[in-house]
Each structure stands twice: as structure tokens, then as C-alpha cells.
Design an enzyme around this catalytic site. Structure first.
Site, PDB file in Angstrom:
ATOM      1  N   HIS A  44      63.711   9.749 -63.185  1.00  0.00           N
ATOM      2  CA  HIS A  44      63.257  11.048 -62.695  1.00  0.00           C
ATOM      3  C   HIS A  44      63.462  11.117 -61.185  1.00  0.00           C
ATOM      4  O   HIS A  44      63.083  10.194 -60.469  1.00  0.00           O
ATOM      5  CB  HIS A  44      61.757  11.229 -62.948  1.00  0.00           C
ATOM      6  CG  HIS A  44      61.364  11.225 -64.382  1.00  0.00           C
ATOM      7  ND1 HIS A  44      61.109  12.385 -65.083  1.00  0.00           N
ATOM      8  CD2 HIS A  44      61.164  10.201 -65.251  1.00  0.00           C
ATOM      9  CE1 HIS A  44      60.770  12.076 -66.314  1.00  0.00           C
ATOM     10  NE2 HIS A  44      60.790  10.750 -66.446  1.00  0.00           N
ATOM     11  N   GLN A  85      57.447   6.997 -72.030  1.00  0.00           N
ATOM     12  CA  GLN A  85      58.868   7.331 -72.092  1.00  0.00           C
ATOM     13  C   GLN A  85      59.045   8.293 -73.268  1.00  0.00           C
ATOM     14  O   GLN A  85      59.153   7.870 -74.414  1.00  0.00           O
ATOM     15  CB  GLN A  85      59.695   6.055 -72.265  1.00  0.00           C
ATOM     16  CG  GLN A  85      61.177   6.262 -72.128  1.00  0.00           C
ATOM     17  CD  GLN A  85      61.945   4.942 -72.257  1.00  0.00           C
ATOM     18  OE1 GLN A  85      61.395   3.902 -72.585  1.00  0.00           O
ATOM     19  NE2 GLN A  85      63.233   5.015 -72.010  1.00  0.00           N
ATOM     20  N   HIS A 125      65.988   6.926 -68.561  1.00  0.00           N
ATOM     21  CA  HIS A 125      66.157   8.076 -67.674  1.00  0.00           C
ATOM     22  C   HIS A 125      65.320   7.890 -66.423  1.00  0.00           C
ATOM     23  O   HIS A 125      64.199   7.436 -66.477  1.00  0.00           O
ATOM     24  CB  HIS A 125      65.842   9.400 -68.373  1.00  0.00           C
ATOM     25  CG  HIS A 125      64.503   9.502 -69.013  1.00  0.00           C
ATOM     26  ND1 HIS A 125      64.174   8.838 -70.178  1.00  0.00           N
ATOM     27  CD2 HIS A 125      63.394  10.191 -68.651  1.00  0.00           C
ATOM     28  CE1 HIS A 125      62.931   9.134 -70.519  1.00  0.00           C
ATOM     29  NE2 HIS A 125      62.422   9.938 -69.595  1.00  0.00           N
ATOM     30  N   VAL A 166      61.471  10.174 -74.251  1.00  0.00           N
ATOM     31  CA  VAL A 166      62.738  10.029 -74.974  1.00  0.00           C
ATOM     32  C   VAL A 166      63.163   8.567 -74.822  1.00  0.00           C
ATOM     33  O   VAL A 166      63.266   8.074 -73.700  1.00  0.00           O
ATOM     34  CB  VAL A 166      63.824  10.967 -74.401  1.00  0.00           C
ATOM     35  CG1 VAL A 166      65.165  10.740 -75.089  1.00  0.00           C
ATOM     36  CG2 VAL A 166      63.401  12.429 -74.524  1.00  0.00           C
TER      37      VAL A 166
END
Length: 137
Positions: A99, A91, A97, A93
Site C-alpha cells: 500500500h 491481508q 500487495h 487478498v
């Protein structure tokens, strides 16, 4: 979170090619896409991993992921999509999130050794506009 790149995008402090802008979620093009049209879906609220996602965001998050998966097919002519979430490991960041990567048979994606592609000048804006149009009811 002051040091979070995705919180900076959500706040409008860092530029991104926005694809989806909703009260609790945003989606934007990945700056280093696996394939052109690779989208990242994030909650506006700083949430680190999927297990941390509050119950009230679970359904809207998945619904947006479904819409984005359809949009890459409708807007970009992809045959399908690869949808993934990394939790902590890989990960890049530390902000949840998801994708959504457009896929076409024979595109060269094998396992998890992903090639990365760059957008030509102005091309990212065009891809984002096509995806926004496909998401508009």
C-alpha cells in the site's frame, strides 16, 4: 491463480485504474482507498506474502515502491506517504500487495483505524492519470 482478484487484474480480466505497468509489476488504485490516490503495488506473478517474494523481484519491487511514494507527493500534493504490507493477517487478498497511501498533516489517520473514502464518478481515472504522469521519466 483463478480465484485471486489481483491475478484477475494483472490478466486484464478485471478492471482497475492502472498507475504502473511493468514486465514484473503492476500498480493500481485501491477500490476502497484510505485517501484518494491510495495505490496497491503487486507482482504480476502470484506471490502470497513478502517472505514468498523471489529474490529477483525484491529490488524491482522496492524500487517501484520508492517511485510510487514519490509520485503521490509530486502528483497529488501529499506531504508524504504511508507505505505498508500485511502478511496473512489483515491481508484481504492473498496476493502480495504494498500500500502507498498519500498523507497530509492533520488528515485524520490515526493508528490502524483507517477511514475509507470513495471516488466520485470519473475521479479515480483522473487520480490514476496524475500518478502515471508523475511516474513517467
Amino acid at each position: 491463480m483463478p480465484d485471486c482478484a489481483f491475478c484477475s487484474i494483472v490478466a486484464g480480466d478485471q478492471a482497475a485504474e492502472m498507475v504502473l505497468d511493468e514486465p514484473d509489476l503492476v500498480a493500481f488504485l485501491d477500490r476502497r482507498p484510505v485517501f484518494k490516490g491510495h495505490v496497491l503495488l503487486v507482482p504480476r506473478r502470484h506471490v502470497v506474502t513478502l517472505p514468498d517474494l523471489p529474490d529477483e523481484l525484491r529490488a524491482p519491487f522496492l524500487a517501484a515502491a520508492q517511485r510510487l511514494a514519490a509520485a503521490v507527493v509530486d502528483a497529488l500534493g501529499a506531504q508524504g506517504s504511508f507505505v505498508a504490507i500485511n502478511n496473512t493477517v489483515s491481508q484481504s487478498v492473498p496476493h502480495l500487495h504494498l500500500h502507498v497511501v498519500p498523507r497530509t498533516k492533520g488528515d485524520g489517520l490515526r493508528g490502524f483505524f483507517w477511514p475509507r473514502h470513495r471516488y466520485a464518478d470519473g475521479e479515480a481515472a483522473e487520480y490514476a492519470a496524475r500518478l502515471r504522469a508523475a511516474l513517467t521519466p
